[in-house]
Design a protein around this motif. Structure first.
Motif, PDB file in Angstrom:
ATOM      1  N   LYS A 140       0.939  -0.991   0.161  1.00  0.00           N
ATOM      2  CA  LYS A 140      -0.240  -0.221  -0.205  1.00  0.00           C
ATOM      3  C   LYS A 140       1.000   1.655  -0.513  1.00  0.00           C
ATOM      4  O   LYS A 140       2.107   1.312   0.729  1.00  0.00           O
ATOM      5  CB  LYS A 140      -0.747   0.311   1.457  1.00  0.00           C
ATOM      6  CG  LYS A 140      -1.745   1.364   1.136  1.00  0.00           C
ATOM      7  CD  LYS A 140      -2.361   0.870   2.245  1.00  0.00           C
ATOM      8  CE  LYS A 140      -4.013   0.217   2.227  1.00  0.00           C
ATOM      9  NZ  LYS A 140      -4.798   0.449   1.499  1.00  0.00           N
ATOM     10  N   THR A 142       1.044   5.140   0.502  1.00  0.00           N
ATOM     11  CA  THR A 142       0.442   6.543   1.395  1.00  0.00           C
ATOM     12  C   THR A 142       1.263   7.608   0.714  1.00  0.00           C
ATOM     13  O   THR A 142       2.198   7.580   1.021  1.00  0.00           O
ATOM     14  CB  THR A 142      -0.497   5.802   2.259  1.00  0.00           C
ATOM     15  OG1 THR A 142       0.455   6.123   3.202  1.00  0.00           O
ATOM     16  CG2 THR A 142      -1.302   4.903   1.924  1.00  0.00           C
ATOM     17  N   ASN A 188      -3.540   6.753  -2.015  1.00  0.00           N
ATOM     18  CA  ASN A 188      -3.940   5.972  -1.666  1.00  0.00           C
ATOM     19  C   ASN A 188      -3.763   4.870  -3.524  1.00  0.00           C
ATOM     20  O   ASN A 188      -4.627   5.207  -3.574  1.00  0.00           O
ATOM     21  CB  ASN A 188      -4.847   6.262  -1.289  1.00  0.00           C
ATOM     22  CG  ASN A 188      -4.947   5.069  -0.085  1.00  0.00           C
ATOM     23  OD1 ASN A 188      -4.755   3.618  -0.058  1.00  0.00           O
ATOM     24  ND2 ASN A 188      -5.842   5.422   1.328  1.00  0.00           N
ATOM     25  N   THR A 190      -2.792   0.633  -3.832  1.00  0.00           N
ATOM     26  CA  THR A 190      -2.128  -0.771  -3.834  1.00  0.00           C
ATOM     27  C   THR A 190      -2.358  -1.456  -4.826  1.00  0.00           C
ATOM     28  O   THR A 190      -2.942  -1.273  -5.829  1.00  0.00           O
ATOM     29  CB  THR A 190      -3.741  -1.810  -2.832  1.00  0.00           C
ATOM     30  OG1 THR A 190      -4.152  -0.961  -1.574  1.00  0.00           O
ATOM     31  CG2 THR A 190      -3.513  -2.975  -2.301  1.00  0.00           C
TER      32      THR A 190
END
Length: 540
Positions: A140, A142, A188, A190
C-alpha cells in the motif's frame, strides 16, 4: 507426589504468565538477519550499516519493522539505503543525483533539481524519488503530495507514480498541483510487486521552475496478516479466529477480559497475543482467506522464554482438512521443552476465498510449561509463470499449450521427440523452449488462467539470433477473442531486430481465460525464428 505436582505446576505457570503480562519477562524471541556476505544487518532493535568495502560504518536503532518504508524517516546520504534512491528523469532514462553535504540534499544536473528529506524540486528534468521492492508481495502506497509552505507562487507542478514502466497514479497523464495548493492530495494505491520492482515518485516542473518545492513523503507498507499485530478480543477480526480442537471438531474459545487472553474448555487452554497453550484439547489459531490467491506463510514457533520445562509440545499447520506442514500427514513438528530458538516456517500454498489455515499446538503428554511462542504471518503473493522455464512435452502442463491459428480456430501442435520441439501442420511451424516459428498458419503459445485475478504480462519479443534475414514477423497478444497488445493491428519485428520490443501490460482475467501469444509470418516464412520470453504474474 502426583498430587503435589498438580498444585505446584499451575502455580509456577501463574507466576510466569503474570510476569509476561506485567512486562517482567520479555516473551518475544530475538531474531537476527544477515546479508549475502554473512554480515549481521539487524537484530530486533539494532540495524548495522556497512560501506562498499564491508566495513561497519554505522550502528543505529531500528525505527521500523521490515514491512514499512517512509521516505523522510529512511532518508539517507547513501543511494539505495533502506531501498530508496534519488534520481532525475530526462525523458529517456533515470540518472542518479549527487549528494551535497553542505545542503544535506541530493542535487541533479541543474542547480535547482533536488531531492531532500521531505521535498522534491524539479529543474528542467523531473525530480524522482525511487523505492525498490526488497521482496514479493502486496504493498500500500500512501502519503500527501502538495506545494510546500512558502513556495506558493509560480505555475504549480505535475506529479505521478510509476511502477517500472507502467503508470499507476493517476490512471493517465499527470496530477496537477496548483501553485498555492498546500493541502494537496492524499495518494492511496494498492499494488503487487516482485522483488526488484521500482516505484517512482515523479515531480515535473510544468512550464517554469519558479517556487516548485513540493512536499511529498511517501509511505510504503507491505500488506500482511500478522497474528501478533492483529490479535483481537473479537472472533474474526482481521480474519483471525481463536479455537480448540477436541479430535472431532473446532470450537471457539471465550475471551477473558481480566487475563486479556482467549480461554478454552479447560483452564490452561489459552491463546494470547504472542503465545498458545494447550490443555487436553489442542490450542488453535485460525486464519480465513478473504480472497483467492497464493499465500506465503512465515513465522517462528518455539517454547516461550521461562517455559523451558515439561515434555515439550507438538505443532502443525492445516489448510481445511489437509496438513500442509510438516509435509508428512502422520507427523507433528516436535518442539522440545527447552527449545526457545524453535523452527522458522516458510511455505506457500494456494487458497480459495473462505479456506481456513489452522496453527495447532498439541500438549504432547502433559500440559506442564507448554506455553508456546508462535507469530504466524501471512502475505498474498503473485503466482509466477514463465513460458521458457516451464516449457514441456505435455499440453497443458503449468497451464501452457502449444498451438497454431489457421484464421478460424486454434489447433494443438504435435510433439516431435527427435527435434524436442512442437510441430504444426506445416514443416516449419514450430515451438521450442526458446523460440517460435510460423509457417503459413500463425504459431501460438497459449496460457490458461487458473483463477480470477490481475495478470501482468512482461517479456521481450525479438528476432532470434542467426535468423536476421527474411522480411520479419508480426506479433500480438489476445485474451480470448479480444486483442490486448498492441492496441490495434500487429506489432512488426523487422528482419534484423534482435533487441526487439519490451512488453509490459496489465489485464484482468477470469478462471479459464486464454491468453494467446501469436507470431505471424508476414509475407514469407524465411528466417522467421522468433524469441519471445514470456513472464506472467497473476495477482489476487
Amino acid at each position: 507426589m502426583k498430587k503435589t505436582e498438580k498444585v505446584i505446576v499451575p502455580f509456577l505457570i501463574v507466576i510466569i504468565l503474570t510476569m509476561v503480562q506485567s512486562g517482567l519477562v520479555y516473551a518475544e524471541n530475538i531474531d537476527f538477519t544477515y546479508d549475502e556476505s554473512n554480515r549481521l544487518t539487524q537484530t530486533d532493535k539494532i540495524q548495522f550499516i556497512y560501506d562498499n568495502n564491508g566495513n561497519l560504518v554505522e550502528k543505529m536503532k531500528k525505527y521500523r519493522d521490515n514491512e514499512t518504508y517512509v521516505a523522510s524517516s529512511d532518508f539517507s546520504s547513501n543511494q539505495g539505503r533502506n531501498y530508496w534512491y534519488y534520481q532525475e528523469w530526462d525523458g529517456k532514462e533515470y540518472k542518479s543525483l549527487g549528494w551535497d553535504d553542505s545542503l544535506k540534499q541530493w542535487k541533479g544536473s541543474q542547480y535547482w533539481l533536488r531531492v531532500a528529506r521531505e521535498f522534491q524540486h524539479p529543474d528542467g528534468n523531473d525530480s524522482v524519488r525511487k523505492w525498490v521492492a526488497p521482496k514479493r508481495g502486496e504493498i500500500k502506497i500512501t502519503g500527501k503530495v502538495a506545494k510546500m509552505e512558502g513556495q506558493v507562487f509560480g505555475d504549480g507542478v505535475q506529479v505521478k507514480v510509476m511502477k517500472k514502466e507502467v503508470q499507476m497514479w493517476p490512471s493517465s497523464g499527470w496530477h496537477e498541483i496548483a501553485f498555492n495548493d498546500t493541502q494537496g492530495i492524499d495518494v492511496n494505491i494498492t499494488t503487487e510487486v516482485e522483488k526488484g520492482d521500482s516505484i517512482y515518485f515523479i515531480v515535473n516542473q510544468k512550464q517554469t521552475i519558479d517556487y516548485d518545492g513540493t512536499y511529498w513523503d511517501p509511505k510504503i507498507t507491505y500488506i500482511t496478516s500478522s497474528a501478533i499485530k492483529e490479535f483481537s478480543p473479537i472472533q474474526g477480526d482481521g480474519n483471525w479466529y481463536y479455537q480448540e480442537w477436541n479430535g472431532k471438531e473446532y470450537k471457539d474459545l471465550t475471551w477473558n477480559a481480566d487475563l486479556k487472553q482467549w480461554q478454552g474448555s479447560t483452564f490452561w487452554l489459552r491463546i494470547a497475543r504472542e503465545f498458545q497453550h494447550p490443555d487436553g484439547n489442542d490450542s488453535v489459531r485460525k486464519w480465513v482467506a478473504p480472497k483467492n490467491g497464493k499465500i506465503y506463510i512465515t513465522g517462528k514457533v518455539a517454547k516461550l522464554e521461562g517455559q523451558i520445562y515439561g515434555d515439550g509440545v507438538r505443532v502443525k499447520i492445516k489448510k481445511n482438512r489437509t496438513q500442509i506442514w510438516p509435509l508428512s500427514e502422520s507427523e507433528w513438528e516436535n518442539i522440545s521443552y527447552n527449545d526457545t530458538k524453535g523452527v522458522n516456517i516458510s511455505l506457500m500454498t494456494e487458497v480459495e476465498k473462505g479456506d481456513s489455515i489452522y496453527f495447532i499446538v498439541n500438549q504432547n503428554q502433559t500440559i506442564d510449561y507448554d506455553t508456546t511462542y508462535w507469530n504466524p504471518t501471512i502475505m498474498y503473493i503473485p503466482s509466477v509463470y514463465n513460458g521458457s522455464k516451464e516449457f514441456s512435452t505435455i499440453q497443458g502442463k503449468d497451464n501452457w499449450y502449444y498451438q497454431e491459428w489457421d484464421g478460424k480456430e486454434y489447433k494443438n501442435l504435435t510433439w516431435n521427440d527427435e527435434l524436442k520441439q512442437w510441430q504444426g501442420s506445416s514443416y516449419w511451424l514450430r515451438i521450442a523452449q526458446d523460440f517460435m516459428h510460423p509457417d503459413g498458419n500463425d504459431v501460438v503459445r497459449t496460457w490458461i488462467s487458473p483463477r480470477k485475478g490481475n495478470l501482468q504480462i512482461t517479456g521481450n519479443v525479438a528476432k532470434l539470433k542467426g535468423q536476421v534475414l527474411g522480411d520479419g514477423v508480426r506479433v500480438k497478444i489476445m485474451k480470448n477473442k479480444n486483442q490486448i497488445w498492441p492496441g490495434t493491428g500487429m506489432h512488426t519485428i523487422s528482419s534484423d531486430d534482435i533487441k526487439g520490443s519490451v512488453i509490459n501490460t496489465l489485464v484482468e482475467v477470469e478462471k479459464g481465460d486464454s491468453i494467446y501469444f501469436i507470431v505471424n509470418q508476414y509475407q514469407t516464412m524465411n528466417y522467421d525464428g522468433t524469441s519471445w520470453n514470456i513472464a506472467l504474474s497473476l495477482f489476487p
